[in-house]
Motif scaffolding. Structure first.
Motif, PDB file in Angstrom:
ATOM      1  N   VAL A 160       0.839  -1.202   0.000  1.00  0.00           N
ATOM      2  CA  VAL A 160       0.000   0.000   0.000  1.00  0.00           C
ATOM      3  C   VAL A 160       0.875   1.254   0.000  1.00  0.00           C
ATOM      4  CG1 VAL A 160      -1.665   1.333   1.363  1.00  0.00           C
ATOM      5  CG2 VAL A 160      -2.021  -1.116   0.995  1.00  0.00           C
ATOM      6  N   THR A 161       1.950   1.241   0.746  1.00  0.00           N
ATOM      7  CA  THR A 161       2.849   2.404   0.784  1.00  0.00           C
ATOM      8  C   THR A 161       3.450   2.659  -0.591  1.00  0.00           C
ATOM      9  OG1 THR A 161       3.309   2.006   3.112  1.00  0.00           O
ATOM     10  CG2 THR A 161       4.858   3.409   1.939  1.00  0.00           C
ATOM     11  N   ARG A 162       3.885   1.604  -1.275  1.00  0.00           N
ATOM     12  CA  ARG A 162       4.431   1.779  -2.635  1.00  0.00           C
ATOM     13  C   ARG A 162       3.370   2.313  -3.592  1.00  0.00           C
ATOM     14  NH1 ARG A 162       7.226  -2.997  -1.222  1.00  0.00           N
ATOM     15  NH2 ARG A 162       5.657  -4.280  -2.215  1.00  0.00           N
ATOM     16  N   LEU A 188       7.637  11.709   0.153  1.00  0.00           N
ATOM     17  CA  LEU A 188       7.577  10.739   1.248  1.00  0.00           C
ATOM     18  C   LEU A 188       6.146  10.263   1.448  1.00  0.00           C
ATOM     19  CD1 LEU A 188       9.170   9.442   3.692  1.00  0.00           C
ATOM     20  CD2 LEU A 188       8.293  11.351   5.041  1.00  0.00           C
ATOM     21  N   CYS A 189       5.977   8.947   1.566  1.00  0.00           N
ATOM     22  CA  CYS A 189       4.676   8.333   1.853  1.00  0.00           C
ATOM     23  C   CYS A 189       4.838   7.352   3.001  1.00  0.00           C
ATOM     24  CB  CYS A 189       4.171   7.540   0.653  1.00  0.00           C
ATOM     25  SG  CYS A 189       3.525   8.551  -0.666  1.00  0.00           S
ATOM     26  N   ALA A 190       3.752   7.103   3.703  1.00  0.00           N
ATOM     27  CA  ALA A 190       3.749   6.096   4.766  1.00  0.00           C
ATOM     28  C   ALA A 190       2.357   5.499   4.890  1.00  0.00           C
ATOM     29  CB  ALA A 190       4.176   6.724   6.094  1.00  0.00           C
ATOM     30  N   ASP A 191       2.309   4.307   5.450  1.00  0.00           N
ATOM     31  CA  ASP A 191       1.027   3.678   5.758  1.00  0.00           C
ATOM     32  C   ASP A 191       1.207   2.846   7.020  1.00  0.00           C
ATOM     33  OD1 ASP A 191      -1.779   3.249   4.790  1.00  0.00           O
ATOM     34  OD2 ASP A 191      -1.149   1.161   5.010  1.00  0.00           O
ATOM     35  N   ILE A 231       2.377  -2.000  12.329  1.00  0.00           N
ATOM     36  CA  ILE A 231       3.424  -1.982  11.312  1.00  0.00           C
ATOM     37  C   ILE A 231       3.250  -0.712  10.481  1.00  0.00           C
ATOM     38  CG2 ILE A 231       4.526  -3.235   9.418  1.00  0.00           C
ATOM     39  CD1 ILE A 231       2.858  -5.727  10.444  1.00  0.00           C
ATOM     40  N   THR A 232       4.308   0.066  10.389  1.00  0.00           N
ATOM     41  CA  THR A 232       4.294   1.267   9.553  1.00  0.00           C
ATOM     42  C   THR A 232       5.409   1.152   8.533  1.00  0.00           C
ATOM     43  OG1 THR A 232       3.385   2.646  11.317  1.00  0.00           O
ATOM     44  CG2 THR A 232       4.483   3.787   9.511  1.00  0.00           C
ATOM     45  N   ALA A 233       5.043   1.286   7.275  1.00  0.00           N
ATOM     46  CA  ALA A 233       6.015   1.294   6.180  1.00  0.00           C
ATOM     47  C   ALA A 233       6.177   2.721   5.684  1.00  0.00           C
ATOM     48  CB  ALA A 233       5.548   0.382   5.046  1.00  0.00           C
ATOM     49  N   VAL A 234       7.400   3.041   5.257  1.00  0.00           N
ATOM     50  CA  VAL A 234       7.740   4.371   4.765  1.00  0.00           C
ATOM     51  C   VAL A 234       8.442   4.193   3.423  1.00  0.00           C
ATOM     52  CG1 VAL A 234       9.005   6.486   5.273  1.00  0.00           C
ATOM     53  CG2 VAL A 234       8.093   5.133   7.142  1.00  0.00           C
ATOM     54  N   ALA A 235       8.124   5.054   2.467  1.00  0.00           N
ATOM     55  CA  ALA A 235       8.796   5.025   1.164  1.00  0.00           C
ATOM     56  C   ALA A 235       9.095   6.457   0.738  1.00  0.00           C
ATOM     57  CB  ALA A 235       7.925   4.332   0.117  1.00  0.00           C
ATOM     58  N   GLY A 279       2.332   6.666  13.380  1.00  0.00           N
ATOM     59  CA  GLY A 279       2.164   6.708  11.929  1.00  0.00           C
ATOM     60  C   GLY A 279       3.384   7.089  11.117  1.00  0.00           C
ATOM     61  N   LEU A 280       4.510   7.433  11.785  1.00  0.00           N
ATOM     62  CA  LEU A 280       5.736   7.741  11.044  1.00  0.00           C
ATOM     63  C   LEU A 280       6.937   7.432  11.943  1.00  0.00           C
ATOM     64  CD1 LEU A 280       6.668   8.947   8.271  1.00  0.00           C
ATOM     65  CD2 LEU A 280       7.026  11.084   9.508  1.00  0.00           C
ATOM     66  N   PRO A 281       7.578   6.266  11.750  1.00  0.00           N
ATOM     67  CA  PRO A 281       8.702   5.905  12.610  1.00  0.00           C
ATOM     68  C   PRO A 281       9.892   6.836  12.356  1.00  0.00           C
ATOM     69  CG  PRO A 281       8.487   4.320  10.822  1.00  0.00           C
ATOM     70  CD  PRO A 281       7.321   5.274  10.705  1.00  0.00           C
ATOM     71  N   LEU A 282      10.248   7.635  13.351  1.00  0.00           N
ATOM     72  CA  LEU A 282      11.251   8.684  13.134  1.00  0.00           C
ATOM     73  C   LEU A 282      12.635   8.140  12.856  1.00  0.00           C
ATOM     74  CD1 LEU A 282      10.140  11.473  15.624  1.00  0.00           C
ATOM     75  CD2 LEU A 282       9.629  11.213  13.202  1.00  0.00           C
ATOM     76  N   PHE A 283      13.045   7.089  13.534  1.00  0.00           N
ATOM     77  CA  PHE A 283      14.372   6.527  13.290  1.00  0.00           C
ATOM     78  C   PHE A 283      14.498   6.065  11.844  1.00  0.00           C
ATOM     79  CE2 PHE A 283      17.198   2.849  12.997  1.00  0.00           C
ATOM     80  CZ  PHE A 283      18.389   3.417  13.442  1.00  0.00           C
ATOM     81  N   GLU A 284      13.547   5.266  11.383  1.00  0.00           N
ATOM     82  CA  GLU A 284      13.596   4.732  10.017  1.00  0.00           C
ATOM     83  C   GLU A 284      13.440   5.847   8.983  1.00  0.00           C
ATOM     84  OE1 GLU A 284      12.515   1.395  12.717  1.00  0.00           O
ATOM     85  OE2 GLU A 284      11.886   3.475  12.533  1.00  0.00           O
ATOM     86  N   THR A 285      12.579   6.822   9.266  1.00  0.00           N
ATOM     87  CA  THR A 285      12.373   7.935   8.338  1.00  0.00           C
ATOM     88  C   THR A 285      13.641   8.769   8.211  1.00  0.00           C
ATOM     89  OG1 THR A 285      10.006   7.985   8.863  1.00  0.00           O
ATOM     90  CG2 THR A 285      10.953   9.961   7.854  1.00  0.00           C
ATOM     91  N   ALA A 286      14.265   9.094   9.330  1.00  0.00           N
ATOM     92  CA  ALA A 286      15.516   9.867   9.287  1.00  0.00           C
ATOM     93  C   ALA A 286      16.592   9.105   8.515  1.00  0.00           C
ATOM     94  CB  ALA A 286      15.993  10.176  10.706  1.00  0.00           C
ATOM     95  N   ARG A 287      16.636   7.799   8.705  1.00  0.00           N
ATOM     96  CA  ARG A 287      17.645   6.980   8.019  1.00  0.00           C
ATOM     97  C   ARG A 287      17.467   7.027   6.503  1.00  0.00           C
ATOM     98  NH1 ARG A 287      17.055   1.238   9.738  1.00  0.00           N
ATOM     99  NH2 ARG A 287      15.885   1.073   7.823  1.00  0.00           N
ATOM    100  N   ILE A 288      16.222   6.881   6.015  1.00  0.00           N
ATOM    101  CA  ILE A 288      16.060   6.899   4.557  1.00  0.00           C
ATOM    102  C   ILE A 288      16.217   8.310   3.995  1.00  0.00           C
ATOM    103  CG2 ILE A 288      14.733   4.748   4.477  1.00  0.00           C
ATOM    104  CD1 ILE A 288      12.210   6.392   3.923  1.00  0.00           C
ATOM    105  N   LEU A 289      15.864   9.325   4.764  1.00  0.00           N
ATOM    106  CA  LEU A 289      16.094  10.703   4.311  1.00  0.00           C
ATOM    107  C   LEU A 289      17.592  10.975   4.157  1.00  0.00           C
ATOM    108  CD1 LEU A 289      13.452  12.614   6.465  1.00  0.00           C
ATOM    109  CD2 LEU A 289      13.458  12.459   3.957  1.00  0.00           C
TER     110      LEU A 289
END
Length: 196
Positions: A52-54, A75-78, A112-116, A180-190
């Motif tokens: 869904v995130t993709r 940036l998108c997330a679900d 589970i929250t996915a980020v793309a 709804g937005l995991p900050l560690f994972e989001t910062a890493r992909i940014l």
């Protein structure tokens, strides 16, 4: 600056917490965007939320091109709530919300929250999985929460940052991911994309 393709005020707040300048890239047709969240038969929760995130990211990239806005990372997330293999999405109505809360009562479930992130013609993805244990809920607890309306638009019929915090006996994992937005994972992909 990045585009945040989300209607969630929580995700905006969390991006602000990271200090990431952003603009909203909202769908023209919210109903069509919601249709992307349909669950396929037998689909596992982790597979579902990543797919869904993709899809949301692809939808957002088309919208960005059609609107001829300046290019920037998108940036998108679900987020989904899973009780075993059962996916508890956004409730259809108050009765559905109450039924979900009864299922979660006294149980441990996964969030589970996915980020793309689409940046420089590449897609960067990450996911966060947390465990949340609800205390046993009485019918009065459920009725009062449903009456509050806070369940609307929330996977699993609750928001951890709101009144439902009183139901949560234990969490293991990412509080921001549950929001709804995991900050560690989001910062890493940014960082990986050179967008932070």
């Amino acid at each position: 600056m990045i585009y945040l393709a989300s209607q969630s005020p929580r995700r905006r707040q969390l991006l602000e917490q990271l200090g990431v300048p952003h603009a909203l890239l909202l769908p023209d047709d919210a109903d069509a965007a919601e249709a992307l969240e349909a669950v396929r038969p037998g689909e596992a929760p982790g597979t579902y939320v990543r797919r869904v995130t993709r899809l949301k990211l692809e939808h957002a990239m088309r919208a960005l091109a059609q609107r001829q806005r300046p290019p920037a990372p998108v940036l998108c997330a679900d987020t989904t709530v899973a009780l075993g293999r059962a996916i508890l999405g956004k409730p259809r109505d108050a009765q559905d919300a109450a039924a979900m809360l009864r299922q979660l009562s006294g149980q441990t479930h996964r969030v589970i929250t996915a980020v793309a992130l689409h940046a420089a013609d590449a897609v960067h993805e990450a996911a966060s999985e947390s465990r949340v244990r609800f205390a046993p809920l009485g019918e009065d607890d459920i009725a009062a929460y449903v009456d509050s309306g806070e369940w609307q638009g929330k996977a699993g019929a609750y928001a951890i940052q709101g009144r439902a915090a009183a139901f949560i006996a234990h969490i293991s994992g990412s509080y921001s991911g549950i929001m709804g937005l995991p900050l560690f994972e989001t910062a890493r992909i940014l960082r990986a994309a050179g967008a932070q």
